[in-house]
Design an enzyme around this catalytic site. Sequence first.
Site, PDB file in Angstrom:
ATOM      1  N   SER A  29     -62.174 -50.489-107.455  1.00  0.00           N
ATOM      2  CA  SER A  29     -62.694 -51.126-106.244  1.00  0.00           C
ATOM      3  C   SER A  29     -61.714 -50.880-105.104  1.00  0.00           C
ATOM      4  O   SER A  29     -60.869 -49.983-105.185  1.00  0.00           O
ATOM      5  CB  SER A  29     -62.925 -52.615-106.475  1.00  0.00           C
ATOM      6  N   ASN A  30     -61.786 -51.628-104.047  1.00  0.00           N
ATOM      7  CA  ASN A  30     -60.841 -51.509-102.926  1.00  0.00           C
ATOM      8  C   ASN A  30     -60.672 -52.881-102.295  1.00  0.00           C
ATOM      9  O   ASN A  30     -61.300 -53.850-102.718  1.00  0.00           O
ATOM     10  CB  ASN A  30     -61.343 -50.470-101.921  1.00  0.00           C
ATOM     11  N   ALA A  31     -59.832 -52.950-101.267  1.00  0.00           N
ATOM     12  CA  ALA A  31     -59.406 -54.250-100.740  1.00  0.00           C
ATOM     13  C   ALA A  31     -60.305 -54.801 -99.623  1.00  0.00           C
ATOM     14  O   ALA A  31     -59.936 -55.761 -98.959  1.00  0.00           O
ATOM     15  CB  ALA A  31     -57.970 -54.144-100.228  1.00  0.00           C
ATOM     16  N   ALA A  96     -67.253 -50.817 -97.574  1.00  0.00           N
ATOM     17  CA  ALA A  96     -66.257 -49.859 -98.061  1.00  0.00           C
ATOM     18  C   ALA A  96     -66.739 -49.416 -99.439  1.00  0.00           C
ATOM     19  O   ALA A  96     -66.401 -50.008-100.458  1.00  0.00           O
ATOM     20  CB  ALA A  96     -64.886 -50.530 -98.145  1.00  0.00           C
TER      21      ALA A  96
END
Length: 218
Positions: A29-31, A96
């Site tokens: 995943s990402n932030a 995102a």
Amino acid sequence: MSARALRGRRVLITSGPTREPLDPVRYLSNASSGAMGFALAAAARRAGARVTVVSGPTALPSPRGVAVVPVETARQMRRETLKRSRAAALVVGAAAVCDWRAARPARVKLKRGPGALRLTLLPNRDIIKDAASRRRPGQVFVGFALETGRAEARARAKLARKGLDLVVANGPGNLGSSRARVALVFRRGAALRVEGPKTRVARAIVSEAARLLDEQRA
Ligand code: C5P
């Protein structure tokens, strides 16, 4: 922006990160917090729109008066977005989206071992580009570009490549902050710089998108 610049219009926003499973308990995943997507949703709602957000996992409360469609993976986000994008006047890609997913997520938890673990990742499709390629006359498509250098030039290239009407060029400094400094890049004309709390930046983006919609109608 007039108080009801988007009165009765449908607005569809992708927001937050996506999660791509590696096994039943792990994921890529990402932030992304989803703050910008929800700020845009609130701004569009205040401008009178009927707003739907296709949202990856987020800890934030849903904005009032907005329909949220929760998803996890990029593939789910794409499906739920394309289902709704033709009915929307304005489509904003603020998510995102993970660029890759595991080719074969393990069905049982991957076991720790002494050796290297090799993962094969496949590219995810570009959701906002696919939505824009199915465009009806009069629709407006907005994307974001997170760039660490030559932001405006790269945003302009992204505008053309993805068939968008407006790209919001963002710096990495905006991530996780309640403030943002962006440049709005259009097909024609000079870029517009906006800086301030994300809520104010979101209002400026919605206001410019509403102007583009009006231009299309004129
Ligand atoms: O190509 P890049 O990831 O920099 O583009 C960012 C923009 O494209 C954002 O608007 C993002 O929401 C959208 N995007 C998408 N689907 C992807 C990747 C990015 O909709 N798979």
